[in-house]
Design a protein around this motif. Sequence first.
Motif, PDB file in Angstrom:
ATOM      1  N   VAL A   1       7.236 -11.926  17.319  1.00  0.00           N
ATOM      2  CA  VAL A   1       6.263 -11.631  16.267  1.00  0.00           C
ATOM      3  C   VAL A   1       5.082 -12.580  16.419  1.00  0.00           C
ATOM      4  N   PRO A   2       3.850 -12.058  16.502  1.00  0.00           N
ATOM      5  CA  PRO A   2       2.692 -12.954  16.634  1.00  0.00           C
ATOM      6  C   PRO A   2       2.514 -13.818  15.388  1.00  0.00           C
ATOM      7  N   GLU A   3       2.151 -15.082  15.644  1.00  0.00           N
ATOM      8  CA  GLU A   3       1.964 -16.022  14.552  1.00  0.00           C
ATOM      9  C   GLU A   3       0.550 -16.041  14.007  1.00  0.00           C
ATOM     10  N   SER A   4      -0.384 -15.386  14.679  1.00  0.00           N
ATOM     11  CA  SER A   4      -1.776 -15.373  14.227  1.00  0.00           C
ATOM     12  C   SER A   4      -2.422 -14.084  14.698  1.00  0.00           C
ATOM     13  N   LEU A   5      -3.637 -13.847  14.200  1.00  0.00           N
ATOM     14  CA  LEU A   5      -4.375 -12.645  14.590  1.00  0.00           C
ATOM     15  C   LEU A   5      -4.761 -12.691  16.061  1.00  0.00           C
ATOM     16  N   SER A   6      -5.063 -13.879  16.566  1.00  0.00           N
ATOM     17  CA  SER A   6      -5.452 -13.999  17.972  1.00  0.00           C
ATOM     18  C   SER A   6      -4.284 -13.626  18.895  1.00  0.00           C
ATOM     19  N   GLN A   7      -3.069 -14.019  18.529  1.00  0.00           N
ATOM     20  CA  GLN A   7      -1.912 -13.630  19.337  1.00  0.00           C
ATOM     21  C   GLN A   7      -1.705 -12.120  19.325  1.00  0.00           C
ATOM     22  N   LEU A   8      -1.876 -11.502  18.174  1.00  0.00           N
ATOM     23  CA  LEU A   8      -1.747 -10.050  18.104  1.00  0.00           C
ATOM     24  C   LEU A   8      -2.814  -9.360  18.949  1.00  0.00           C
ATOM     25  N   LYS A   9      -4.040  -9.871  18.905  1.00  0.00           N
ATOM     26  CA  LYS A   9      -5.114  -9.269  19.708  1.00  0.00           C
ATOM     27  C   LYS A   9      -4.856  -9.455  21.195  1.00  0.00           C
ATOM     28  N   SER A  10      -4.273 -10.598  21.586  1.00  0.00           N
ATOM     29  CA  SER A  10      -3.965 -10.804  23.005  1.00  0.00           C
ATOM     30  C   SER A  10      -2.890  -9.834  23.487  1.00  0.00           C
ATOM     31  N   LEU A  11      -1.976  -9.424  22.584  1.00  0.00           N
ATOM     32  CA  LEU A  11      -0.953  -8.456  22.958  1.00  0.00           C
ATOM     33  C   LEU A  11      -1.508  -7.038  23.064  1.00  0.00           C
ATOM     34  N   LEU A  12      -2.480  -6.702  22.216  1.00  0.00           N
ATOM     35  CA  LEU A  12      -2.950  -5.323  22.119  1.00  0.00           C
ATOM     36  C   LEU A  12      -4.230  -5.051  22.886  1.00  0.00           C
ATOM     37  N   THR A  13      -5.056  -6.056  23.110  1.00  0.00           N
ATOM     38  CA  THR A  13      -6.340  -5.837  23.752  1.00  0.00           C
ATOM     39  C   THR A  13      -6.129  -5.389  25.192  1.00  0.00           C
ATOM     40  N   GLY A  14      -6.894  -4.367  25.575  1.00  0.00           N
ATOM     41  CA  GLY A  14      -6.810  -3.854  26.935  1.00  0.00           C
ATOM     42  C   GLY A  14      -5.742  -2.817  27.147  1.00  0.00           C
TER      43      GLY A  14
ATOM     44  N   LEU B   1       2.803 -10.110   9.732  1.00  0.00           N
ATOM     45  CA  LEU B   1       2.344  -9.099  10.682  1.00  0.00           C
ATOM     46  C   LEU B   1       1.521  -8.014   9.993  1.00  0.00           C
ATOM     47  N   PHE B   2       1.862  -7.648   8.742  1.00  0.00           N
ATOM     48  CA  PHE B   2       1.077  -6.627   8.045  1.00  0.00           C
ATOM     49  C   PHE B   2      -0.362  -7.089   7.856  1.00  0.00           C
ATOM     50  N   GLY B   3      -0.562  -8.354   7.454  1.00  0.00           N
ATOM     51  CA  GLY B   3      -1.917  -8.867   7.274  1.00  0.00           C
ATOM     52  C   GLY B   3      -2.693  -8.911   8.576  1.00  0.00           C
ATOM     53  N   PHE B   4      -2.031  -9.322   9.667  1.00  0.00           N
ATOM     54  CA  PHE B   4      -2.719  -9.354  10.960  1.00  0.00           C
ATOM     55  C   PHE B   4      -3.100  -7.953  11.404  1.00  0.00           C
ATOM     56  N   LEU B   5      -2.194  -7.007  11.244  1.00  0.00           N
ATOM     57  CA  LEU B   5      -2.483  -5.628  11.647  1.00  0.00           C
ATOM     58  C   LEU B   5      -3.581  -5.011  10.780  1.00  0.00           C
ATOM     59  N   TRP B   6      -3.610  -5.362   9.494  1.00  0.00           N
ATOM     60  CA  TRP B   6      -4.674  -4.880   8.599  1.00  0.00           C
ATOM     61  C   TRP B   6      -6.041  -5.393   9.054  1.00  0.00           C
ATOM     62  N   GLU B   7      -6.131  -6.675   9.421  1.00  0.00           N
ATOM     63  CA  GLU B   7      -7.392  -7.234   9.908  1.00  0.00           C
ATOM     64  C   GLU B   7      -7.766  -6.647  11.266  1.00  0.00           C
ATOM     65  N   TYR B   8      -6.760  -6.388  12.108  1.00  0.00           N
ATOM     66  CA  TYR B   8      -7.041  -5.809  13.418  1.00  0.00           C
ATOM     67  C   TYR B   8      -7.629  -4.406  13.287  1.00  0.00           C
ATOM     68  N   VAL B   9      -7.118  -3.625  12.330  1.00  0.00           N
ATOM     69  CA  VAL B   9      -7.676  -2.282  12.097  1.00  0.00           C
ATOM     70  C   VAL B   9      -9.121  -2.375  11.646  1.00  0.00           C
ATOM     71  N   GLY B  10      -9.423  -3.370  10.805  1.00  0.00           N
ATOM     72  CA  GLY B  10     -10.814  -3.550  10.394  1.00  0.00           C
ATOM     73  C   GLY B  10     -11.725  -3.898  11.561  1.00  0.00           C
ATOM     74  N   GLU B  11     -11.245  -4.712  12.501  1.00  0.00           N
ATOM     75  CA  GLU B  11     -12.054  -5.043  13.676  1.00  0.00           C
ATOM     76  C   GLU B  11     -12.264  -3.824  14.572  1.00  0.00           C
ATOM     77  N   LEU B  12     -11.250  -2.969  14.685  1.00  0.00           N
ATOM     78  CA  LEU B  12     -11.429  -1.746  15.463  1.00  0.00           C
ATOM     79  C   LEU B  12     -12.519  -0.857  14.873  1.00  0.00           C
ATOM     80  N   ALA B  13     -12.644  -0.875  13.546  1.00  0.00           N
ATOM     81  CA  ALA B  13     -13.671  -0.047  12.905  1.00  0.00           C
ATOM     82  C   ALA B  13     -15.070  -0.610  13.082  1.00  0.00           C
TER      83      ALA B  13
END
Length: 856
Positions: free
Chosen positions: A429-442, A474-486
């Motif tokens: 489980v990613p501990e921060s938004l940056s870790q989640l973005k590193s897993l999903l980016t690309g 993880l819900f908060g990180f994914l919520w912020e990630y969706v906002g960045e995609l928009a």
Amino acid sequence: MGKKKTSDTVRKTKGTRDIKTNPFELKINKQKFQILGRKTKHDRGLPGVSRSKSIKKRTETLLKEYREKDKANTFIDKRFGEYDTKLTPEEKMMKRFSLERQRLHTKKNVYNLNEDEELTHYGQSLADIEKLNDMPDSDSDTEGKLSAEFTAAAHFGGGGLLRKKTSSEQEEEEHKPKSRKELIEDLIAKSKKEKHERQTQREEALVLTQKLDKEWKEVHSLLACKTPNAGPKKVDDYDILVRELGFEMKAQASDRLKSTEELAKEESERLEKLEAERLRRMRGEFENRGKKRPKHMSADDLHDGFILDKDDKLHLTYKVWVNEEGGEEGGEEEESNNAMDSENEEEDEDEDSGDEEEEEDSHSDLESDNEKEEDDGDDDDGDDDNEGDSNDKKRPAKPISTKEKVQVEEEKQAMITAAKSELPFTFPVPESLSQLKSLLTGKETENQCLIVERIQKCNHPSLAEGNKLKLEKLFGFLWEYVGELATRRPPDLKTIDKMVPQLYELSQMFPEVACGCVQSSLQQSMQELDSQLEANGRAPFPGLDKLIYLKIASSLFPTSDFRHSVVTPAMVYMSHMVIRCSVTSLRDIAAGLFTCCVFLEYVSLSKRFIPEVVNFLLGILHMAVPNKGYTLVPPFKPGGKLSDLLVVKDKKAAESWERKPLPISMIQGVELKDEPQVTHFRLSFVAQCLDLCKRCASLYKSLSTFHQIIHPVKTLLTKYLCVNDYPTQLQDLYHEVLKEIESQPKSYQPLEFERKKLVPLKLFTPKIVEVTDYGRKQGGSKLERERMKLIHKHKREFKGAVREIRKDSQFLARHQLSDIMERDAERKRKVKSLFQNLATQEGEWKAMKRQKSVLN
């Protein structure tokens, strides 16, 4: 006697006279006004005398009833018909018997099976049948059992006292009594005789039964013969149904439904196994592809557990021989020879398998040394069979060629490359938004969703103690990630759409965390809107990320609730946007129409009326009208440069317009190259606005004030909006909106005064009322006056009855209290007496103890 009576009368009158003359016992009711000619009965009274009389009367009646309540000193015969002279004794007995049976079969005893009534079956009691006291069928059941006569004789020592005896036997017994040994011998002899008789009866019954069976079979064979003229047997529908039921599939037991924790554990174990397999392939480790050694099979094996999991068909084969120098030799054989060889191969394989089993049994210690040789020679088993050598010596292993080595190495590198390119099956489980973005980016959209799904499955809260807190973050990180995609240009709407199910699953697992996260984002957006209004006096519509959040919130939380902790603030935020945000460009129109679409989705189930949406649609249509002549509600203005944003100026460009859905990316802004493109966007906005008006009309048609709500829109469409210059598709949509509005009938009528004929005032005729007694109520007629008197009397009697009941209750309460106090006082007195006795006994015991101690 007469003197005594006279003296008592004198004494009573004298006491009453004394009370009447006593000023403290007399009560005078004063009147405010003195009325001449009125006789008063209750101007003076004796309350003490009245109270004592009432108490005495209640003591003699009410208190006596209270004392004798629930007490009876007489016996009343309550049997049915005891005092009825019309019934005969037999009728009384029959009626009493029927009532007694009814009492036993009342409703409370419906399920009571232990009734007193004895049930029988063919003359035998069911209670005796349940004891299973059947007659014995074999000699073993009757061993040791004697008849009642012998049992009584043995117990009582009479030697046959229960049977009738002749006179001669009685005389012999009197002169010659039997000993105990003789009695026992007689008992044994008689028991053997009875046993022999039962055996004979069973044999005779068996012979008769066999004879009867034989005769029945002969008769049955005669009955079963068909007549020569008998036609075909007709099959009944019932027989067909019975046969169908017999051949139907029987229901099979299904597996137990597993809990959420068990399913999560199984899924996690599956992913861990797949990840271990992927890592093994990355390291270049091949699977053990060697054939399994045949298991030992007994000669008595019936092959009950066979599994048809391989293809037993014969195929055309090519034999390849490998030389020691690395070359290959091979050749094709004819089909006929191949068919014969395949049959021979099957037979030889069976023989070889038997030989291998024998070798395993006899040379088990050499198994480890020969495994490699057998694995290398698995592919060439068929060659040995076709050679037909008579010797049983093992063929040495053939060396592997260089070409094969290169091919194996290439396969290994390809497998490693393919394993590295695969997605891992387990993720932390990613501990921060940056870790989640590193897993999903690309990653592709499907892979991103797969990664988030595997994170949830591998870290389910039931698998470890800290997983719940990690998934909540993880819900908060994914919520912020969706906002960045928009916020990207162009926005990654496909990925956002695929991420909504993952957000929904997390919100269902942690509803409180999801509510808090969405509430905080809504609060931040509202604060930004307020700060812009305070600083500049106006505010543009928010960005696409804020609008996407509102769209996703309708999928995560229920929108039909009267009040919700997330949906209600979201609706308030949208209403502030369409009222307070100014419309200055086509981008603002697109954002406003998108907000109205989301708003109508929120209220599609509850059908809640949103006046802000109707006002915003009216303002957008106002921007398409060239000539204004009506009032508007802010933030729209009746005139100015911005009031003509949707007016179509290029009529030629309007002819080439086609109705298409507006892209959401336009909310971020669109670069308009020429005037035809601007005209197409304007027409698309007008079409979208008309479509929303149609949706509002169908949504609010059940409201009683529908026509008043939609009247401004109808007026603008019919009087001011000119659709003659619009394309045909837009004109059709315009007429559909008007048809939807006008098709709804009015559901109420406006309030009006009741229409009736005016009644003129009566003039010149004064009303004369006869006044007899001042202050008294006057009735219209004699009957009415009698009715008023009865009502007045009823009220007076009712009040008096209530007053008497209240006094009776107080009287009984006083006596009950006195009884309780008497019982308490008696109990205290007895307790005090007991304590005194105990204290006296204790004192005496202590004195005796002291005396003993002194003497000692």
